[in-house]
Design an enzyme around this catalytic site. Structure first.
Site, mmCIF file in Angstrom:
data_model
loop_
_atom_site.group_PDB
_atom_site.id
_atom_site.type_symbol
_atom_site.label_atom_id
_atom_site.label_comp_id
_atom_site.label_asym_id
_atom_site.label_seq_id
_atom_site.Cartn_x
_atom_site.Cartn_y
_atom_site.Cartn_z
ATOM 1 N N GLY A 134 -10.525 88.504 31.595
ATOM 2 C CA GLY A 134 -9.234 89.060 31.978
ATOM 3 C C GLY A 134 -8.333 88.006 32.576
ATOM 4 O O GLY A 134 -8.466 86.814 32.283
ATOM 5 N N CYS A 135 -7.426 88.430 33.427
ATOM 6 C CA CYS A 135 -6.456 87.513 34.034
ATOM 7 C C CYS A 135 -7.153 86.412 34.826
ATOM 8 O O CYS A 135 -7.991 86.684 35.682
ATOM 9 C CB CYS A 135 -5.524 88.290 34.956
ATOM 10 S SG CYS A 135 -4.390 87.239 35.896
ATOM 11 N N PHE A 136 -6.803 85.162 34.536
ATOM 12 C CA PHE A 136 -7.498 84.069 35.228
ATOM 13 C C PHE A 136 -7.172 83.989 36.711
ATOM 14 O O PHE A 136 -7.929 83.411 37.488
ATOM 15 C CB PHE A 136 -7.323 82.708 34.544
ATOM 16 C CG PHE A 136 -5.935 82.324 34.096
ATOM 17 C CD1 PHE A 136 -4.785 82.801 34.694
ATOM 18 C CD2 PHE A 136 -5.794 81.440 33.018
ATOM 19 C CE1 PHE A 136 -3.521 82.406 34.264
ATOM 20 C CE2 PHE A 136 -4.534 81.051 32.577
ATOM 21 C CZ PHE A 136 -3.404 81.532 33.205
ATOM 22 N N TRP A 137 -6.065 84.577 37.148
ATOM 23 C CA TRP A 137 -5.781 84.619 38.589
ATOM 24 C C TRP A 137 -6.916 85.336 39.326
ATOM 25 O O TRP A 137 -7.362 84.899 40.383
ATOM 26 C CB TRP A 137 -4.484 85.369 38.862
ATOM 27 C CG TRP A 137 -3.237 84.748 38.324
ATOM 28 C CD1 TRP A 137 -3.092 83.489 37.821
ATOM 29 C CD2 TRP A 137 -1.952 85.376 38.225
ATOM 30 N NE1 TRP A 137 -1.786 83.298 37.419
ATOM 31 C CE2 TRP A 137 -1.074 84.430 37.653
ATOM 32 C CE3 TRP A 137 -1.476 86.634 38.562
ATOM 33 C CZ2 TRP A 137 0.276 84.719 37.412
ATOM 34 C CZ3 TRP A 137 -0.136 86.933 38.329
ATOM 35 C CH2 TRP A 137 0.730 85.980 37.766
ATOM 36 N N CYS A 138 -7.356 86.458 38.748
ATOM 37 C CA CYS A 138 -8.419 87.255 39.363
ATOM 38 C C CYS A 138 -9.752 86.513 39.356
ATOM 39 O O CYS A 138 -10.457 86.454 40.369
ATOM 40 C CB CYS A 138 -8.574 88.578 38.622
ATOM 41 S SG CYS A 138 -7.100 89.598 38.539
#
Length: 220
Positions: free
Chosen positions: A51-55
Site C-alpha cells: 500500500g502507501c509507502f508513507w504508512c
C-alpha cells in the site's frame, strides 16, 4: 445466466489485474533471477510493497533492529519511475520501502511477520483506501532461502485465515528512490489528514499487536 457471466467476467478481470498488467515486460520481471544486495557495514536490505509507502515506512521504522526505511518504487518494468507515472498504474511498479536493518537484531523472517501483521493480507491491489496496482502487495526475495520463508509464511497465513493471501512474491531486481518529499512523510507531516486518518491508525494497530518487536523509547 447473463448476470452470472457478468460476475464471472468481473472476477476474472479483478484476478488478472492483481498481476499488474501482465505483459511480456512484466512477466520478464516476475521470471528474472533475483538480485542479492550485499551487506554494507554489517547492515542488510529488504524490500516490501504494502500500500502507501508513507504508512509502511513508519511501521518498519518502529521495529527494533531497523536503521531506516526509505520510500521508492519496485516490481515494474519502467526505468526511472516517478510518483506521477506510478500513479497511472502503467509502470508495473508498486510503492515499495527499502528496509535497512541489522540482521543480528532482527531477522528477515521477523520482517516478513511485520509485513503480514501490519496490513490486510487479503486485500487485492491496495491497502485501506488506496486502490490500484501501484498499491498492490509484493514481497521481494533476494535468494532461495528468503523465497522459502515468504512462501511458507504466506501458506500458513492462508490456512489460518482460510482465504487467499494477496501478496505477490517477486525476485528483487532494482529499487528506485522516491522523490525527497515522500521520505519520512508521516513523521514530518503529522497534521496531514491522510496521515491522521490512515497512517497513524495503521501504525498504532501494528504496535498494539507486536509490542515485542518495537524499539525501546530511547531508540529512534
Amino acid at each position: 445466466m447473463i448476470k452470472f457471466l457478468s460476475i464471472l467476467t468481473i472476477s476474472l478481470l479483478f484476478s488478472c489485474h492483481n498481476q499488474a498488467q501482465v505483459n511480456p515486460k512484466q512477466q520478464a520481471v516476475i521470471n528474472a533471477n533475483p538480485v542479492e544486495v550485499p551487506l554494507q557495514d554489517g547492515k542488510a536490505r529488504a524490500y516490501f510493497a504494502s500500500g502507501c509507502f508513507w504508512c509502511v515506512e513508519a511501521v518498519y521504522e518502529s521495529v527494533k533492529g531497523v536503521d531506516e526505511s526509505i520510500s521508492g518504487y519496485a516490481g515494474g518494468f519502467t526505468e526511472n519511475p516517478t510518483y506521477a507515472a506510478s500513479n497511472t498504474g502503467k509502470t508495473g511498479h508498486a510503492e515499495t520501502v527499502e528496509i535497512i536493518y541489522d540482521p543480528e537484531l532482527v531477522s528477515f523472517s521477523e520482517l516478513v511477520d511485520v509485513y503480514f501483521g501490519s496490513q490486510n493480507p487479503t486485500q487485492v491491489n491496495g491497502q485501506g483506501p488506496d486502490h490500484g496496482s501501484q498499491y498492490r502487495s509484493i514481497i521481494f526475495y533476494q535468494n532461495e532461502a528468503q523465497k522459502q520463508i515468504i512462501e511458507q509464511k504466506k501458506a500458513s497465513l492462508a490456512k489460518k485465515l482460510d482465504a487467499p493471501i494477496a501478496a505477490e512474491v517477486y525476485p528483487f531486481q532494482k529499487f528506485w528512490l522516491a522523490e525527497d518529499y515522500h521520505q519520512n512523510y508521516e513523521r514530518l507531516h503529522p497534521e496531514n489528514p491522510y496521515i491522521q486518518k490512515v497512517s497513524i491508525p495503521r501504525l498504532q494497530k501494528f504496535k498494539s499487536k507486536f509490542p515485542a518487536l518495537l524499539k525501546d523509547k530511547t531508540q529512534h
